[in-house]
Design a protein around this motif. Sequence first.
Motif, PDB file in Angstrom:
ATOM      1  N   GLY A  34      -4.713 -11.402  17.808  1.00  0.00           N
ATOM      2  CA  GLY A  34      -5.375 -10.726  18.919  1.00  0.00           C
ATOM      3  C   GLY A  34      -6.245  -9.567  18.463  1.00  0.00           C
ATOM      4  N   ALA A  35      -5.750  -8.803  17.480  1.00  0.00           N
ATOM      5  CA  ALA A  35      -6.556  -7.698  16.950  1.00  0.00           C
ATOM      6  C   ALA A  35      -7.812  -8.214  16.266  1.00  0.00           C
ATOM      7  CB  ALA A  35      -5.715  -6.867  15.985  1.00  0.00           C
ATOM      8  N   LEU A  36      -7.696  -9.333  15.536  1.00  0.00           N
ATOM      9  CA  LEU A  36      -8.870  -9.912  14.880  1.00  0.00           C
ATOM     10  C   LEU A  36      -9.880 -10.430  15.900  1.00  0.00           C
ATOM     11  CD1 LEU A  36      -7.202 -11.845  11.908  1.00  0.00           C
ATOM     12  CD2 LEU A  36      -8.457  -9.677  11.834  1.00  0.00           C
ATOM     13  N   VAL A  37      -9.379 -11.032  16.972  1.00  0.00           N
ATOM     14  CA  VAL A  37     -10.291 -11.517  18.012  1.00  0.00           C
ATOM     15  C   VAL A  37     -11.035 -10.354  18.665  1.00  0.00           C
ATOM     16  CG1 VAL A  37     -10.376 -12.620  20.278  1.00  0.00           C
ATOM     17  CG2 VAL A  37      -9.028 -13.642  18.438  1.00  0.00           C
ATOM     18  N   ALA A  41     -15.037  -9.802  18.586  1.00  0.00           N
ATOM     19  CA  ALA A  41     -15.816  -9.638  19.810  1.00  0.00           C
ATOM     20  C   ALA A  41     -16.580  -8.318  19.815  1.00  0.00           C
ATOM     21  CB  ALA A  41     -14.894  -9.717  21.025  1.00  0.00           C
ATOM     22  N   TYR A  42     -15.942  -7.262  19.333  1.00  0.00           N
ATOM     23  CA  TYR A  42     -16.610  -5.954  19.268  1.00  0.00           C
ATOM     24  C   TYR A  42     -17.809  -5.994  18.326  1.00  0.00           C
ATOM     25  CZ  TYR A  42     -17.256  -0.957  18.411  1.00  0.00           C
ATOM     26  OH  TYR A  42     -17.801   0.298  18.281  1.00  0.00           O
ATOM     27  N   THR A  43     -17.699  -6.783  17.246  1.00  0.00           N
ATOM     28  CA  THR A  43     -18.797  -6.888  16.283  1.00  0.00           C
ATOM     29  C   THR A  43     -19.932  -7.749  16.811  1.00  0.00           C
ATOM     30  OG1 THR A  43     -17.192  -6.656  14.485  1.00  0.00           O
ATOM     31  CG2 THR A  43     -19.367  -7.512  13.908  1.00  0.00           C
ATOM     32  N   LEU A  44     -19.599  -8.854  17.488  1.00  0.00           N
ATOM     33  CA  LEU A  44     -20.613  -9.805  17.927  1.00  0.00           C
ATOM     34  C   LEU A  44     -21.229  -9.465  19.268  1.00  0.00           C
ATOM     35  CD1 LEU A  44     -18.963 -13.204  16.889  1.00  0.00           C
ATOM     36  CD2 LEU A  44     -20.686 -11.871  15.660  1.00  0.00           C
ATOM     37  N   LEU A  45     -20.613  -8.556  20.040  1.00  0.00           N
ATOM     38  CA  LEU A  45     -21.157  -8.225  21.353  1.00  0.00           C
ATOM     39  C   LEU A  45     -22.572  -7.639  21.271  1.00  0.00           C
ATOM     40  CD1 LEU A  45     -20.761  -8.137  24.393  1.00  0.00           C
ATOM     41  CD2 LEU A  45     -19.671  -5.887  24.130  1.00  0.00           C
ATOM     42  N   PRO A  46     -22.863  -6.693  20.379  1.00  0.00           N
ATOM     43  CA  PRO A  46     -24.262  -6.210  20.307  1.00  0.00           C
ATOM     44  C   PRO A  46     -25.250  -7.301  19.930  1.00  0.00           C
ATOM     45  CG  PRO A  46     -22.772  -4.685  19.195  1.00  0.00           C
ATOM     46  CD  PRO A  46     -21.971  -5.915  19.497  1.00  0.00           C
TER      47      PRO A  46
END
Length: 300
Positions: A34-37, A41-46
Amino acid sequence: MSVLAPARRPKPAPATTARPPRRPWTLSRAAVNGALVLATAYTLLPLGWLLTAAAKNTGDLLGGATLTPSRWHLGDNLRQLATTGDGIYFRWYLNSLLYAGIGALLCAFVCIAAGYAFHVYAFRGKEKLFGLVLLGVLVPTTALALPMYLLASKLGIVNSFWAVFIPSLVNPFGVYLARVFCAGYVPGEVLEASRMDGAGELRTFWSIGLRMVMPGYVTVFLFQFTAIWNNFFLPLVMLSDNRLFPVSLGLFTWNSQTHAFPEYYPLVVTGALLAVVPLVVAFVVLQRHWKAGLTAGAVK
């Protein structure tokens, strides 16, 4: 005559199966995944926002409708990007490719050669000179912009291609990294065998040392390519002709005009999306070379 009975041995206690200690919930597989997901997501959102925002017009960007997939104007944005200022954006793009591509190639070669020399040869004051190189890592590049501008002014190369290109050939951290790679990939026995076969020092470096340390060369190249491509402050100080601007400085000038000309908003976002492409391509294409020489320095 009495016979003594043998002493009875105590029965061993029943063996108990030891249970492994329970891991805390923070280290469980579900928590780690879950932490990796969330991190992914935090990295790919921008990047996802940039992909969708590049296909929006000025009204959608100012209205906050950047993530809605209802209307796409990517083709119009690209055509407008190619025609604005007589195609000045793609001139900035070519400038960045020249600054970053050629500069990173030459800088990586200089760093590998310097790291090879620090590792292989013994000369007077070697460690002191290497310490001076490491001292250059501690100096921020922004602090060197004004001295480099004054030096370029003395040489008469201000507002020219060389004012940005020549400083990009120097990377103290790349020299340190190259020495570390040479220490791990270039054994002295192989170099000694090459010298016994009659090869000169330059031939030994070019044919053996450089090939063994190729993963280090690629690593230094990628670091320097990214640094030059994202370089902003040095071109801002050195250049005044917009035809010499890199992409980073060119997009900054457009973004500073969006208050007076809102039609520049789609150009800035679409240009930023195209500016990411060379970095992604460089990392995807060259990542296999990081694994190519893992056993290149082995001595059989």
